[in-house]
Design a protein around this motif. Structure first.
Motif, PDB file in Angstrom:
ATOM      1  N   LEU A 128     -38.199  -7.499 -82.531  1.00 38.98           N
ATOM      2  CA  LEU A 128     -37.905  -6.065 -83.317  1.00 38.98           C
ATOM      3  C   LEU A 128     -36.388  -5.999 -83.389  1.00 38.98           C
ATOM      4  CD1 LEU A 128     -40.195  -3.839 -80.864  1.00 38.98           C
ATOM      5  CD2 LEU A 128     -40.745  -4.796 -83.279  1.00 38.98           C
ATOM      6  N   PRO A 129     -36.052  -5.018 -84.125  1.00 38.03           N
ATOM      7  CA  PRO A 129     -34.589  -4.763 -84.292  1.00 38.03           C
ATOM      8  C   PRO A 129     -33.973  -4.440 -83.044  1.00 38.03           C
ATOM      9  CG  PRO A 129     -36.087  -3.659 -86.080  1.00 38.03           C
ATOM     10  CD  PRO A 129     -36.887  -4.195 -85.123  1.00 38.03           C
ATOM     11  N   LYS A 130     -32.564  -4.627 -83.062  1.00 36.90           N
ATOM     12  CA  LYS A 130     -31.665  -4.314 -81.897  1.00 36.90           C
ATOM     13  C   LYS A 130     -31.904  -2.871 -81.460  1.00 36.90           C
ATOM     14  CE  LYS A 130     -28.671  -8.298 -82.229  1.00 36.90           C
ATOM     15  NZ  LYS A 130     -27.192  -8.770 -82.089  1.00 36.90           N
ATOM     16  N   GLN A 131     -31.994  -2.017 -82.535  1.00 35.50           N
ATOM     17  CA  GLN A 131     -31.775  -0.646 -82.118  1.00 35.50           C
ATOM     18  C   GLN A 131     -33.277  -0.135 -81.209  1.00 35.50           C
ATOM     19  OE1 GLN A 131     -31.346  -1.775 -85.035  1.00 35.50           O
ATOM     20  NE2 GLN A 131     -29.068  -1.574 -85.559  1.00 35.50           N
ATOM     21  N   VAL A 132     -34.045  -0.741 -81.922  1.00 30.44           N
ATOM     22  CA  VAL A 132     -35.463  -0.566 -81.035  1.00 30.44           C
ATOM     23  C   VAL A 132     -35.497  -1.138 -79.645  1.00 30.44           C
ATOM     24  CG1 VAL A 132     -38.166  -0.868 -81.422  1.00 30.44           C
ATOM     25  CG2 VAL A 132     -36.555  -0.499 -83.425  1.00 30.44           C
ATOM     26  N   VAL A 133     -35.072  -2.196 -79.559  1.00 26.26           N
ATOM     27  CA  VAL A 133     -35.099  -3.045 -78.232  1.00 26.26           C
ATOM     28  C   VAL A 133     -34.064  -2.147 -77.360  1.00 26.26           C
ATOM     29  CG1 VAL A 133     -34.313  -4.998 -76.831  1.00 26.26           C
ATOM     30  CG2 VAL A 133     -35.350  -5.306 -79.031  1.00 26.26           C
ATOM     31  N   GLN A 134     -32.999  -1.686 -77.582  1.00 24.72           N
ATOM     32  CA  GLN A 134     -32.386  -0.700 -77.182  1.00 24.72           C
ATOM     33  C   GLN A 134     -33.035   0.845 -76.465  1.00 24.72           C
ATOM     34  OE1 GLN A 134     -29.251  -1.653 -75.692  1.00 24.72           O
ATOM     35  NE2 GLN A 134     -29.311  -3.459 -76.680  1.00 24.72           N
ATOM     36  N   GLY A 135     -33.746   1.193 -77.460  1.00 18.17           N
ATOM     37  CA  GLY A 135     -34.431   2.404 -77.148  1.00 18.17           C
ATOM     38  C   GLY A 135     -35.239   2.043 -76.198  1.00 18.17           C
ATOM     39  N   ILE A 136     -36.230   0.877 -76.381  1.00 23.14           N
ATOM     40  CA  ILE A 136     -37.247   0.441 -75.297  1.00 23.14           C
ATOM     41  C   ILE A 136     -36.529   0.279 -73.900  1.00 23.14           C
ATOM     42  CG2 ILE A 136     -38.917  -1.486 -74.608  1.00 23.14           C
ATOM     43  CD1 ILE A 136     -39.311  -1.972 -77.532  1.00 23.14           C
ATOM     44  N   LYS A 137     -35.275  -0.268 -73.873  1.00 14.70           N
ATOM     45  CA  LYS A 137     -34.555  -0.515 -72.551  1.00 14.70           C
ATOM     46  C   LYS A 137     -34.471   1.040 -71.731  1.00 14.70           C
ATOM     47  CE  LYS A 137     -32.192  -4.632 -73.452  1.00 14.70           C
ATOM     48  NZ  LYS A 137     -31.079  -5.321 -73.794  1.00 14.70           N
ATOM     49  N   GLN A 138     -33.785   1.939 -72.645  1.00 20.61           N
ATOM     50  CA  GLN A 138     -34.014   3.251 -72.116  1.00 20.61           C
ATOM     51  C   GLN A 138     -34.936   3.921 -71.670  1.00 20.61           C
ATOM     52  OE1 GLN A 138     -32.046   5.298 -75.104  1.00 20.61           O
ATOM     53  NE2 GLN A 138     -29.967   4.019 -75.003  1.00 20.61           N
ATOM     54  N   PHE A 139     -36.084   3.620 -72.331  1.00 23.64           N
ATOM     55  CA  PHE A 139     -37.492   4.081 -71.974  1.00 23.64           C
ATOM     56  C   PHE A 139     -38.021   3.649 -70.699  1.00 23.64           C
ATOM     57  CE2 PHE A 139     -42.176   4.109 -72.104  1.00 23.64           C
ATOM     58  CZ  PHE A 139     -42.286   5.583 -71.902  1.00 23.64           C
ATOM     59  N   LEU A 140     -37.539   2.137 -70.414  1.00 25.96           N
ATOM     60  CA  LEU A 140     -37.960   1.568 -69.165  1.00 25.96           C
ATOM     61  C   LEU A 140     -37.070   2.168 -67.950  1.00 25.96           C
ATOM     62  CD1 LEU A 140     -38.441  -2.361 -70.232  1.00 25.96           C
ATOM     63  CD2 LEU A 140     -40.183  -0.504 -69.939  1.00 25.96           C
ATOM     64  N   GLU A 141     -36.046   2.491 -68.071  1.00 22.75           N
ATOM     65  CA  GLU A 141     -35.096   2.987 -67.232  1.00 22.75           C
ATOM     66  C   GLU A 141     -35.747   4.301 -66.806  1.00 22.75           C
ATOM     67  OE1 GLU A 141     -31.054   3.165 -68.586  1.00 22.75           O
ATOM     68  OE2 GLU A 141     -30.781   0.921 -68.419  1.00 22.75           O
ATOM     69  N   PHE A 142     -36.281   5.170 -67.822  1.00 20.66           N
ATOM     70  CA  PHE A 142     -36.814   6.309 -67.324  1.00 20.66           C
ATOM     71  C   PHE A 142     -38.171   6.141 -66.536  1.00 20.66           C
ATOM     72  CE2 PHE A 142     -40.080   9.390 -68.739  1.00 20.66           C
ATOM     73  CZ  PHE A 142     -39.613  10.591 -67.983  1.00 20.66           C
TER      74      PHE A 142
ATOM     75  N   PHE B  73     -40.306  -3.383 -64.469  1.00 20.71           N
ATOM     76  CA  PHE B  73     -39.344  -4.029 -63.656  1.00 20.71           C
ATOM     77  C   PHE B  73     -39.208  -5.513 -64.225  1.00 20.71           C
ATOM     78  CE2 PHE B  73     -39.699  -1.352 -59.575  1.00 20.71           C
ATOM     79  CZ  PHE B  73     -39.083  -0.436 -60.085  1.00 20.71           C
ATOM     80  N   LEU B  74     -40.094  -6.167 -64.168  1.00 23.68           N
ATOM     81  CA  LEU B  74     -40.061  -7.537 -64.881  1.00 23.68           C
ATOM     82  C   LEU B  74     -39.707  -7.593 -66.231  1.00 23.68           C
ATOM     83  CD1 LEU B  74     -40.156 -10.592 -64.162  1.00 23.68           C
ATOM     84  CD2 LEU B  74     -42.680 -10.523 -64.475  1.00 23.68           C
ATOM     85  N   PHE B  75     -40.467  -6.948 -66.926  1.00 21.20           N
ATOM     86  CA  PHE B  75     -40.346  -6.458 -68.353  1.00 21.20           C
ATOM     87  C   PHE B  75     -38.668  -6.367 -68.948  1.00 21.20           C
ATOM     88  CE2 PHE B  75     -41.097  -3.934 -72.631  1.00 21.20           C
ATOM     89  CZ  PHE B  75     -41.031  -4.795 -73.180  1.00 21.20           C
ATOM     90  N   LYS B  76     -38.047  -5.384 -67.880  1.00 20.98           N
ATOM     91  CA  LYS B  76     -36.733  -5.127 -68.402  1.00 20.98           C
ATOM     92  C   LYS B  76     -35.824  -6.202 -67.851  1.00 20.98           C
ATOM     93  CE  LYS B  76     -33.251  -1.900 -66.743  1.00 20.98           C
ATOM     94  NZ  LYS B  76     -32.749  -0.663 -65.833  1.00 20.98           N
ATOM     95  N   ILE B  77     -36.192  -6.969 -66.952  1.00 24.21           N
ATOM     96  CA  ILE B  77     -35.195  -8.020 -66.598  1.00 24.21           C
ATOM     97  C   ILE B  77     -35.511  -9.049 -67.641  1.00 24.21           C
ATOM     98  CG2 ILE B  77     -35.059  -9.915 -64.956  1.00 24.21           C
ATOM     99  CD1 ILE B  77     -35.820  -8.059 -62.561  1.00 24.21           C
ATOM    100  N   LEU B  78     -36.586  -9.507 -68.070  1.00 21.41           N
ATOM    101  CA  LEU B  78     -36.736 -10.569 -69.112  1.00 21.41           C
ATOM    102  C   LEU B  78     -36.050  -9.951 -70.435  1.00 21.41           C
ATOM    103  CD1 LEU B  78     -40.512 -11.194 -68.587  1.00 21.41           C
ATOM    104  CD2 LEU B  78     -38.622 -12.775 -67.948  1.00 21.41           C
ATOM    105  N   LEU B  79     -35.930  -8.635 -70.636  1.00 22.95           N
ATOM    106  CA  LEU B  79     -35.175  -8.322 -71.781  1.00 22.95           C
ATOM    107  C   LEU B  79     -33.787  -8.794 -72.028  1.00 22.95           C
ATOM    108  CD1 LEU B  79     -36.885  -4.825 -72.929  1.00 22.95           C
ATOM    109  CD2 LEU B  79     -37.446  -7.129 -74.120  1.00 22.95           C
ATOM    110  N   PHE B  80     -33.240  -8.516 -70.582  1.00 23.63           N
ATOM    111  CA  PHE B  80     -31.787  -8.594 -70.338  1.00 23.63           C
ATOM    112  C   PHE B  80     -31.552 -10.099 -70.342  1.00 23.63           C
ATOM    113  CE2 PHE B  80     -31.716  -4.291 -68.703  1.00 23.63           C
ATOM    114  CZ  PHE B  80     -30.731  -3.687 -69.602  1.00 23.63           C
ATOM    115  N   LEU B  81     -32.537 -11.008 -69.585  1.00 24.23           N
ATOM    116  CA  LEU B  81     -32.047 -12.310 -69.632  1.00 24.23           C
ATOM    117  C   LEU B  81     -32.311 -13.066 -71.095  1.00 24.23           C
ATOM    118  CD1 LEU B  81     -34.326 -13.267 -66.314  1.00 24.23           C
ATOM    119  CD2 LEU B  81     -31.683 -13.077 -66.777  1.00 24.23           C
ATOM    120  N   ILE B  82     -33.210 -12.656 -71.857  1.00 23.89           N
ATOM    121  CA  ILE B  82     -33.349 -13.028 -73.246  1.00 23.89           C
ATOM    122  C   ILE B  82     -32.483 -12.803 -74.154  1.00 23.89           C
ATOM    123  CG2 ILE B  82     -34.870 -12.968 -75.331  1.00 23.89           C
ATOM    124  CD1 ILE B  82     -37.243 -12.759 -73.464  1.00 23.89           C
TER     125      ILE B  82
END
Length: 398
Positions: free
Chosen positions: A105-119, A173-182
């Motif tokens: 997905l585009p980077k803007q969408v990925v950043q939005g998903i990360k913020q949603f995961l933090e919530f 938690f693991l989904f968020k970690i994988l996004l940052f590692l990738i």
């Protein structure tokens, strides 16, 4: 040979730690927690019983019955472990699949998903459990379809509900970690080199990136698994799962605690050690075709960690300042607010209603276990049981 000795020593140290911890509830129950000598006296007495296989019995306080503890705990242990491992496998599988698809997905969408995961990280397990049970009940009332069992009862065991709710937070938690590692892996030079050779992003992700982030994801998953194990206590109580935690609470003795923790500790220790060996062999720097195994120096390792401790930060005034800084983090603040409102509401309800709890009458068959009727009861059932109550009352008076 060094690796075998190291693993064996670590396992024995873990067992010793479990034995020392198992005595604490009994020591605290006596009330005199300042008497350290009393603790060591209880520990020495417990160790004397532990080395005698004949004393490995499961006994509930107030009951004269004694049962072999391993035979008693094995069935609930396998029940709890089946739920735990199913939840972990489900969470890890979904996290890797989502990480694979979200990466395109585009980077803007990925950043939005990360913020949603933090919530989502700020939401406790209890909220997910309540929402899931309300959803199942709502669907059942509207359609008559029961998605899964909401609680264990006799031989009818609940699996789907505990597994789903227990896998939600580990997956997040693991989904968020994988996004940052990738994201970090795609910024490295070798990925640019592979792109210059014409390889697609999907091929690079599957063949190279996933393989390189597995060691880091594994080390992060240790904390996730232990956090999941701690959450299982609440999940089992809510879904009425008669698993290992139920038997620990019923017989909160040092022997039951020790054997239960050893049963939990052993499979995880073996699994982590085997994966650690595999990860070390695949990532250790090779020289002249031979992998260098780091030497085991426990004393120097402990001294090294003691030297890096910031002792000044342990002063009493520092935790208050640290708490103020943490409250600025909205995730921490929301979590604290949830528990403050929950505990405060519980205390207020107890004071206002004098600990009143609404009770519902459940009518059983003659065997005493099969449920015949639950509220709201049909008028025929109510009249039948009212006749029985009056008959028993008249017999008692006469």
């Amino acid at each position: 040979m060094k690796v075998v000795i190291k693993v064996t020593l670590f396992y024995l140290l873990g067992i010793i730690g479990i034995l020392c911890i198992s005595v604490f509830p009994q020591f605290f129950a006596k009330g005199d927690i300042t008497n350290i000598i009393l603790y060591f006296h209880d520990l020495w007495k417990f160790l004397g019983n532990f080395i005698q296989p004949g004393s490995w019995t499961y006994q509930i306080e107030g009951s004269i019955g004694e049962f072999p503890i391993l035979k008693t705990l094995w069935v609930p242990f396998t029940y709890s472990m089946s739920i735990l491992f199913s939840a972990i496998c489900t969470a890890f599988a979904i996290a890797f699949i989502l990480a694979f698809f979200v990466n395109s997905l585009p980077k803007q969408v990925v950043q939005g998903i990360k913020q949603f995961l933090e919530f989502l990280e700020t939401i406790p397990d209890l909220v997910f459990v309540v929402l899931l049970q309300m959803l199942v009940i709502y669907i059942y009332n509207k359609t008559g379809v029961s998605l899964f069992t909401l609680g264990s009862y006799m031989d009818d065991r609940a699996y789907a509900g505990p597994i789903i709710t227990l896998s939600i937070l580990p997956m997040i938690f693991l989904f968020k970690i994988l996004l940052f590692l990738i994201e970090e892996e795609f910024s490295k030079d070798y990925v640019r080199f592979l792109k210059s050779k014409g390889l697609s992003k999907t091929v690079i992700l599957i063949r190279h990136v996933f393989r390189n982030i597995l060691p880091s994801a594994f080390h992060q998953s240790k904390l996730i698994i232990w956090a999941t194990l701690s959450s299982q206590f609440i999940i089992e109580r809510i879904f009425n799962v008669n698993g290992l935690t139920f038997y620990i609470i019923e017989s909160f003795s040092p022997m039951t605690i020790a054997v239960s923790l050893i049963l939990l500790f052993t499979p995880f220790f073996i699994t982590f050690q085997l994966i650690d060996l595999w990860v070390d062999e695949s990532t250790t720097f090779e020289s002249h075709g031979l992998a260098k195994i780091p030497s085991f120096q426990p004393i120097s390792c402990v001294m090294k960690h003691i030297k890096i401790i910031h002792w000044k930060k342990l002063l009493p005034r520092i935790p208050i300042a640290s708490l103020r800084r943490q409250l600025k983090n909205y995730k921490f603040a929301i979590g604290c607010l949830f528990f403050i409102l929950t505990i405060g509401g519980s205390i207020g309800y107890s004071i206002i209603t004098d600990n009143h709890v609404d009770q519902a009458n459940i009518f059983y068959e003659e065997d005493g276990t099969t449920i015949k009727s639950t509220p709201p009861h049909p008028p025929i059932v109510i009249r039948f049981y009212w006749v029985l109550i009056k008959r028993d009352l008249i017999c008692w008076i006469s």
